[in-house]
Design a protein around this motif. Structure first.
Motif, PDB file in Angstrom:
ATOM      1  N   LEU A 208       0.908  -1.237  -0.098  1.00 17.88           N
ATOM      2  CA  LEU A 208      -0.013   0.242   0.110  1.00 17.88           C
ATOM      3  C   LEU A 208       0.934   1.310   0.092  1.00 17.88           C
ATOM      4  O   LEU A 208       0.393   2.325  -0.590  1.00 17.88           O
ATOM      5  CB  LEU A 208      -0.999   0.096   1.266  1.00 17.88           C
ATOM      6  N   PHE A 209       2.149   1.351   0.612  1.00 20.99           N
ATOM      7  CA  PHE A 209       2.970   2.435   0.614  1.00 20.99           C
ATOM      8  C   PHE A 209       4.253   2.063   0.153  1.00 20.99           C
ATOM      9  O   PHE A 209       5.328   1.813   0.924  1.00 20.99           O
ATOM     10  CB  PHE A 209       2.853   2.732   2.232  1.00 20.99           C
ATOM     11  N   PRO A 210       4.367   2.130  -1.108  1.00 17.76           N
ATOM     12  CA  PRO A 210       5.852   1.811  -1.883  1.00 17.76           C
ATOM     13  C   PRO A 210       6.936   2.906  -1.304  1.00 17.76           C
ATOM     14  O   PRO A 210       7.945   2.079  -1.279  1.00 17.76           O
ATOM     15  CB  PRO A 210       5.551   2.451  -3.306  1.00 17.76           C
ATOM     16  N   SER A 211       6.704   4.052  -0.681  1.00 16.42           N
ATOM     17  CA  SER A 211       7.680   4.680  -0.220  1.00 16.42           C
ATOM     18  C   SER A 211       8.480   4.205   1.105  1.00 16.42           C
ATOM     19  O   SER A 211       9.563   4.488   1.355  1.00 16.42           O
ATOM     20  CB  SER A 211       7.387   6.138   0.181  1.00 16.42           C
ATOM     21  N   VAL A 212       7.804   3.263   1.744  1.00 15.02           N
ATOM     22  CA  VAL A 212       8.349   2.724   2.963  1.00 15.02           C
ATOM     23  C   VAL A 212       8.936   1.326   2.704  1.00 15.02           C
ATOM     24  O   VAL A 212       9.726   0.634   3.673  1.00 15.02           O
ATOM     25  CB  VAL A 212       7.456   2.293   4.005  1.00 15.02           C
ATOM     26  N   ARG A 213       8.844   0.719   1.685  1.00 16.29           N
ATOM     27  CA  ARG A 213       9.641  -0.703   1.084  1.00 16.29           C
ATOM     28  C   ARG A 213      10.974  -0.299   1.248  1.00 16.29           C
ATOM     29  O   ARG A 213      11.901   0.423   0.886  1.00 16.29           O
ATOM     30  CB  ARG A 213       9.537  -0.917  -0.435  1.00 16.29           C
ATOM     31  N   HIS A 214      11.374  -1.466   2.108  1.00 13.32           N
ATOM     32  CA  HIS A 214      12.756  -1.767   2.783  1.00 13.32           C
ATOM     33  C   HIS A 214      13.269  -0.478   3.717  1.00 13.32           C
ATOM     34  O   HIS A 214      14.579  -0.616   3.767  1.00 13.32           O
ATOM     35  CB  HIS A 214      13.890  -1.808   1.480  1.00 13.32           C
ATOM     36  N   HIS A 215      12.476   0.399   3.977  1.00 14.47           N
ATOM     37  CA  HIS A 215      12.788   1.348   5.221  1.00 14.47           C
ATOM     38  C   HIS A 215      12.111   1.265   6.324  1.00 14.47           C
ATOM     39  O   HIS A 215      12.609   1.824   7.217  1.00 14.47           O
ATOM     40  CB  HIS A 215      12.547   2.931   4.325  1.00 14.47           C
ATOM     41  N   ASP A 216      11.158   0.454   6.549  1.00 21.93           N
ATOM     42  CA  ASP A 216      10.158   0.211   7.473  1.00 21.93           C
ATOM     43  C   ASP A 216       9.898  -0.922   7.623  1.00 21.93           C
ATOM     44  O   ASP A 216       9.160  -1.591   6.477  1.00 21.93           O
ATOM     45  CB  ASP A 216       8.976   1.435   7.654  1.00 21.93           C
ATOM     46  N   VAL A 217       9.427  -1.658   8.513  1.00 26.05           N
ATOM     47  CA  VAL A 217       9.004  -2.887   9.099  1.00 26.05           C
ATOM     48  C   VAL A 217       7.813  -3.007  10.158  1.00 26.05           C
ATOM     49  O   VAL A 217       7.895  -2.005  10.986  1.00 26.05           O
ATOM     50  CB  VAL A 217       9.772  -4.046   9.184  1.00 26.05           C
ATOM     51  N   ILE A 218       6.817  -3.759  10.070  1.00 27.47           N
ATOM     52  CA  ILE A 218       5.951  -3.851  11.134  1.00 27.47           C
ATOM     53  C   ILE A 218       6.395  -5.286  11.875  1.00 27.47           C
ATOM     54  O   ILE A 218       6.812  -6.289  11.512  1.00 27.47           O
ATOM     55  CB  ILE A 218       4.420  -4.347  10.772  1.00 27.47           C
TER      56      ILE A 218
END
Length: 166
Positions: A73-83
């Protein structure tokens, strides 16, 4: 008055399936995620993730399924943030700010859909998603596939997982 909402629990442990749960109050949400809550709106799903606000500080394990959903849903967080840790999916707040039931369309997508497909939007056509003949029995397997293809195809701007209707 007891305020009950219906949610979907995404356990961090992938050996445990997603399941529906009734949550009675804030304390119930905190118990479900194992700490103080943080809420992340999921935009197009008109739903929110409820997670442990201090989960990363406590070094809880990554919740791969929740992270895949977040990254889709949020491509900008890929590989930058995790749940991390156990997570709930709930509905958006009502006009009074109260958390609501997880939307029916999300329940149907994750529990009633028989087959999924990945679709991709390219930079040259922002109004159209295209797919292929690949079909998946599990939403998160399809999400992993979609994200992998999005990483390897430079023309992909966005990807999504939808029910396969064929």
């Amino acid at each position: 008055m007891i305020y009950v909402i219906h949610a979907i629990q995404i356990p961090q442990d992938e050996e445990r399936p997603l399941y529906k749960v009734a949550i009675e109050n804030l304390a119930g949400m905190q118990a479900a995620v194992g700490g103080y809550i943080e809420i992340i709106d999921l935009g197009p799903l008109t739903a929110s993730l409820v997670l442990d606000e201090e989960g990363k500080l406590a070094q809880k394990p990554i919740n791969r399924r929740a992270t895949l959903l977040f990254w889709l849903l949020f491509p900008s967080v890929r590989h930058h943030d995790v749940i991390v840790g156990d997570v709930l999916i709930v509905g958006y707040p009502d006009k009074d700010g109260n958390t609501t039931d997880v939307p029916t369309k999300v329940v149907e997508l994750l529990f009633e859909t028989k087959s999924y497909k990945a679709e991709f939007q390219t930079y040259d056509d922002a109004n159209k998603f295209n797919g292929n003949l690949m079909r998946f029995d599990d939403y998160f397997v399809a999400a992993n596939y979609a994200l992998g293809k999005a990483e390897s195809w430079s023309a992909v701007e966005r990807c999504r997982v939808v029910p396969a209707e064929d």
